[in-house]
Design a protein around this motif. Structure first.
Motif, short mmCIF file in Angstrom:
data_model
loop_
_atom_site.label_atom_id
_atom_site.label_comp_id
_atom_site.label_asym_id
_atom_site.label_seq_id
_atom_site.Cartn_x
_atom_site.Cartn_y
_atom_site.Cartn_z
N ASP A 179 -12.91 11.83 -6.28
CA ASP A 179 -11.93 11.83 -6.78
C ASP A 179 -10.96 11.41 -6.00
O ASP A 179 -9.90 10.48 -6.36
N LEU A 180 -10.87 11.84 -4.64
CA LEU A 180 -9.74 11.41 -3.59
C LEU A 180 -10.06 9.93 -3.34
O LEU A 180 -8.93 9.10 -3.52
N PRO A 218 -6.59 13.95 -7.38
CA PRO A 218 -6.11 14.91 -6.18
C PRO A 218 -5.34 14.24 -5.23
O PRO A 218 -4.58 15.07 -4.23
N LEU A 219 -4.66 13.04 -5.47
CA LEU A 219 -3.96 12.19 -4.37
C LEU A 219 -2.59 13.14 -4.34
O LEU A 219 -2.24 13.43 -3.20
N ARG A 262 -4.96 -1.46 10.37
CA ARG A 262 -5.75 -2.75 10.69
C ARG A 262 -4.64 -3.72 9.88
O ARG A 262 -4.57 -5.15 10.51
N TYR A 263 -3.81 -3.47 8.99
CA TYR A 263 -2.82 -4.48 8.49
C TYR A 263 -1.85 -4.60 9.63
O TYR A 263 -1.35 -5.92 9.37
N ASP A 320 -16.19 13.33 -2.18
CA ASP A 320 -14.90 13.19 -2.26
C ASP A 320 -14.73 12.08 -3.24
O ASP A 320 -13.52 11.17 -3.00
N GLY A 338 2.33 1.69 -3.43
CA GLY A 338 1.28 2.42 -4.32
C GLY A 338 1.12 3.81 -4.12
O GLY A 338 1.05 4.36 -5.19
N SER A 395 -4.34 3.76 -5.85
CA SER A 395 -2.84 3.84 -5.46
C SER A 395 -2.65 2.60 -4.65
O SER A 395 -1.46 1.73 -4.90
N HIS A 396 -3.67 2.03 -3.87
CA HIS A 396 -3.48 0.64 -3.17
C HIS A 396 -3.45 -0.35 -4.21
O HIS A 396 -2.81 -1.46 -4.21
N LEU A 454 -13.76 8.89 5.49
CA LEU A 454 -12.08 9.00 5.26
C LEU A 454 -11.67 9.90 6.33
O LEU A 454 -10.61 10.46 6.22
N ARG A 501 -13.67 0.63 2.52
CA ARG A 501 -13.69 1.86 3.26
C ARG A 501 -13.57 3.22 2.06
O ARG A 501 -14.33 4.08 2.40
N TYR A 502 -12.35 2.75 1.54
CA TYR A 502 -12.28 3.94 0.51
C TYR A 502 -13.44 4.21 -0.48
O TYR A 502 -13.67 5.50 -0.95
N PRO A 521 -11.57 -5.11 2.76
CA PRO A 521 -12.26 -4.01 3.63
C PRO A 521 -11.71 -2.58 3.50
O PRO A 521 -12.32 -1.74 3.51
N THR A 522 -10.28 -2.77 3.17
CA THR A 522 -9.93 -1.29 2.82
C THR A 522 -10.45 -0.49 1.47
O THR A 522 -10.77 0.62 1.66
N ALA A 564 1.73 6.42 -6.87
CA ALA A 564 0.71 7.39 -7.38
C ALA A 564 0.89 8.76 -7.11
O ALA A 564 0.61 9.77 -7.99
N VAL A 592 -7.56 -7.41 1.68
CA VAL A 592 -7.69 -6.01 1.02
C VAL A 592 -9.02 -5.61 0.74
O VAL A 592 -9.26 -4.30 0.77
N HIS A 630 0.79 -1.29 -0.14
CA HIS A 630 0.02 0.10 0.03
C HIS A 630 0.70 1.27 -0.02
O HIS A 630 0.67 2.18 -0.78
N THR A 679 -8.49 7.61 -6.41
CA THR A 679 -7.14 7.76 -6.26
C THR A 679 -6.53 6.92 -5.10
O THR A 679 -5.61 6.12 -5.33
N LEU A 680 -7.14 6.88 -4.15
CA LEU A 680 -6.90 6.05 -2.87
C LEU A 680 -6.66 4.56 -3.17
O LEU A 680 -6.24 3.70 -3.09
#
Lengths: 172, 172
Positions: free
Chosen positions: B123-124, A147-148, A166-167, B121, A135, B131-132, B172, B166-167, B162-163, A139, B160, A132, B127-128
């Protein structure tokens, strides 16, 4: 710097010497081949033990956000960013650099952090965290996707921190 | 394939033609320059709309795990993996490929998925997620760090998912 800008394959000892304002023969004399120069260059831009200890010293329940802040803090340091860009770019096509990056993810940085937390599945946790963060770094700093790329470090620590938490310590 | 194995900079039209068993002049005739050949080659190995629709058709509360399974499923398809390896490797040092990867992360694949979920949010979030997934793909298929590289798709979807959930839909 040449490795960071061009990746390993496109950087030449000649171009590295030119950027440093020295004779290529001097680079060869001091570092030997390009492969040896690269091993010097991929020294991490920080000492892993000085990064891991402060992360472990705060409250366990907020270690995820501390990890994200520390990781972004390293990337936001210009000299460290140059080193990391070179390592990441080169690792995509060069096995020596890929091995160095595996080493960082699994053994030298995230691994010791996870093992200190005394949790099950430490190796899988370390590589989930590493993947993570890798990445996120790529990114934000290599691909620079918005917007990241322009989101504040604090906002990212709040958004990504619970994932890393959590990880590291939660249920997988 | 040449782009995947060597990255954009090291692949030549000549080597690409040789691998395809054709005359380099024919490659030039059909595709023009290497840059044009590359734009052809970085067509995504799937149609984004056919990926996004099934992800949205299941229960909203389990979309995270579905996204991870779909993402790993694409990487586990050999021809798709070749395309993705070429894109990811080249994006590290080539701005055209980086733009293509930004496009995938933000506009063509993850963006439409997030916008269909009608969350703040968007767009954020996109990208989250991007990125992951990017980091997961690179760590598992390019850097091949263990145990991540040999962990089953099901276990990774459980870890992964659950991540990503949430994203996509959480706070957030």
């Amino acid at each position: 710097v040449a490795f960071a800008a061009n990746g390993y394959e496109r950087a030449t000892v000649r171009s590295i010497a030119a950027a440093a304002g020295v004779d290529p023969a001097m680079v060869h004399h001091h570092f030997g081949t390009k492969a040896e120069l690269f091993r010097e260059a991929i020294q991490l831009p920080f000492d892993p033990s000085t990064v891991v200890a402060p992360l472990l010293s705060g409250p366990r329940r907020t270690i995820g956000a501390r990890v994200v802040r520390a990781f972004l803090g390293i990337w936001e340091t210009p000299t460290a960013r140059e080193s990391l860009l070179g390592l990441v770019r080169t690792a995509m096509t060069n096995e020596a650099a890929a091995a160095a990056l595996r080493d960082v993810l699994a053994a030298r940085l995230v691994g010791p952090l996870v093992r200190a937390l005394d949790v099950s599945d430490a190796d899988l946790r370390a590589t989930l965290v590493g993947s993570h963060l890798l990445g996120l770094g790529i990114a934000r700093y290599v691909i620079r996707v918005e917007p990241l790329a322009s989101t504040s470090e604090g906002r990212l620590a709040a958004a990504v921190g619970p994932t890393i938490q959590r990880y590291l310590t939660g249920s997988l």
